[in-house]
Every structure is written in C-alpha cells, then in structure tokens.
Design an enzyme around this catalytic site. Sequence first.
Site, PDB file in Angstrom:
ATOM      1  N   HIS A   1       2.157   3.572  -9.113  1.00  0.00           N
ATOM      2  CA  HIS A   1       1.980   2.133  -9.359  1.00  0.00           C
ATOM      3  C   HIS A   1       3.170   1.581 -10.148  1.00  0.00           C
ATOM      4  O   HIS A   1       3.667   0.493  -9.854  1.00  0.00           O
ATOM      5  CB  HIS A   1       0.674   1.873 -10.116  1.00  0.00           C
TER       6      HIS A   1
ATOM      7  N   ASP B   1       0.833  -1.210   0.000  1.00  0.00           N
ATOM      8  CA  ASP B   1       0.000   0.000   0.000  1.00  0.00           C
ATOM      9  C   ASP B   1       0.866   1.259   0.000  1.00  0.00           C
ATOM     10  O   ASP B   1       1.971   1.262   0.566  1.00  0.00           O
ATOM     11  CB  ASP B   1      -0.925  -0.026   1.234  1.00  0.00           C
TER      12      ASP B   1
ATOM     13  N   LEU C   1      11.263 -20.174  -4.827  1.00  0.00           N
ATOM     14  CA  LEU C   1      10.222 -19.358  -4.198  1.00  0.00           C
ATOM     15  C   LEU C   1       8.872 -19.546  -4.904  1.00  0.00           C
ATOM     16  O   LEU C   1       8.803 -19.565  -6.129  1.00  0.00           O
ATOM     17  CB  LEU C   1      10.632 -17.881  -4.284  1.00  0.00           C
TER      18      LEU C   1
END
Length: 259
Positions: free
Chosen positions: A44, A27, A138
């Site tokens: 963004h 955020d 991962l």
Amino acid sequence: MSEQNLTEKIGLLDMKRMPRHVAIIMDGNGRWARQRERERSEGHAEGVNSVNRITRISSDLGIRYLTLYAFSTENWNRPQAEVETLMHLIGWTIRKETPDLVKNNVRIHLLGDTERLPKEVQKSLYDGVRATAHCTGLNLLLCLSYSSRWELTQTTKLISGLVKKGEINPEDITEETIAAHLSTKDIPDPDLLIRTGGEERISNFLLWQIAYSELYFTPVLWPDFDNNAYIDALIEYQTRERRFGKTSEQVSATNNNNN
Ligand code: IPE
Ligand code: IPE
Ligand code: MG
C-alpha cells in the site's frame, strides 16, 4: 524506460483526443508485496508513489478529471490491522501531498461515505479539499469508503425526499435527474476506466457513470503502474471507436464534419 523514450511515447498521443476523465481501480498492492515476501502494508505504501506519479502526469497531460478508487465500502471487511494501516496512510499522504497539489493547481474532491473514516483522517481530507478549492487544473476525485450501490442508494433517498416534499413529480424523473443527484454531479462520465492488477471486474465502482466508458484491464500491479504503462493505456484508448450505439459510418461522418 528512459526519459527520452517516455517523451517519444508521449509524442504518439493525439492531444486532441485525450480522455477528459480517467477513472482507475488501483488494484494489486497486496500481490506486489507478497511477490517480494513483504507485508501487504508495504504494498500500500508503494502504491502511494503510483498515486503521486499518475496524478502528476495526468495534470501535465492536461487531463481534466482523475478519479481514484482508493478504499471501497467492502474494504471495511478486511482485517482490522490492514484497515487501520490504510486509514493512517491515507491521512498521512493527503497531509504530505496537499502543498504540492496546490502548487500543481490540482483540486481535491471526495466521493464516498467519508463520515465512516476516522475523525483525524476526515480532518486531513477536508483540510486538503479546502486548501485546493481554488485550484483550476486537474480535478482529483478520491473515492474513499465508496461503492456505487451505496451512492445509488443515497441518490434514491435524496430524490425520494424531493418527491415527498412535492418538489418533483415521479413522472418528471429523468436520467438527468438521477445524474444530478449522484456524488459526481457536474462531472462528466469517465471516458476511460483502467483497472490494474489483472482482475477483470468492476467491484462496485461508478456503475451508473461507466455506462459508455472504455474499459482497460492490465495485469500490471498498481505499485508497478508507471508513466509508461499509463501512456500505453491512453494510446490504446485512442485506438477505440466510441460509437454510443450508432454505426461506425455515422461516427466517421460526424468526425469528418467536425474536422
Ligand atoms: C488495492 O490493492 C488497494 C485497496 C483495495 C485498498 P489490494 O490490497 O486489493 O491488492 P491485492 O488485490 O490483494 O493484490
Ligand atoms: C477494488 O479492489 C477496490 C479498490 C481498488 C479500492 P479490491 O481488491 O477490493 O477488489 P476485489 O475484492 O478483488 O473485487
Ligand atoms: Mg485487490
């Protein structure tokens, strides 16, 4: 922070007590842009660099699961232009990054109502999932058009369907039954949940799975969340005593027996 200082900081981590699963509410992109009098979309775009950086270092540190909350069900209510920009950015990023993810042995998984995403974004995402399906390092779980209440509603429908077909008796439903019908089935619950950007709320993220996660809130805005800030979160995580309802004495006794 210099490379050397970062290496020293990583040296403070106890590699035996690393979280297996880190989940992040990314955020603060909009505020990052506003602070610089730039468009939210630039925030963004800058946030994508943080995604790449945190994925890379998580993989290097041997973390098994990294879950990133990238677009919530509620985010569909943002201005249409912002939604379109985000969708474009998601599709573009996944196409651009897939070869590097393969190289780094990172496997992509998707969580959320991906059918709602534009067709070309779905294609880029499914291509990424397929291209990385053999990767064993991962696990990168991308939450897109995701919300926990949506997920729990899906789970309820699935289980109700099994009851209707007579495959499960209502009295046989356990916590394990529910966990096994979530989109995170087979994935351990997050050990650590990080939220950047200063808000201290969950915003409809993994409500079932974070029952016993350690929560870490930082005012650092997502585009500014660098490796140094991430290591701080991991160091803080390692100072926590996870009791799971037991007493501190019981936890110490178990730890001593295991050492
Ligand atoms: C997080 O940043 C990204 C998404 C929710 C898609 P925000 O866009 O929410 O940034 P702020 O909270 O407005 O600063
Ligand atoms: C949470 O951020 C969702 C994502 C990071 C994808 P928001 O910015 O949408 O959360 P609220 O609206 O402030 O709770
Ligand atoms: Mg926000």
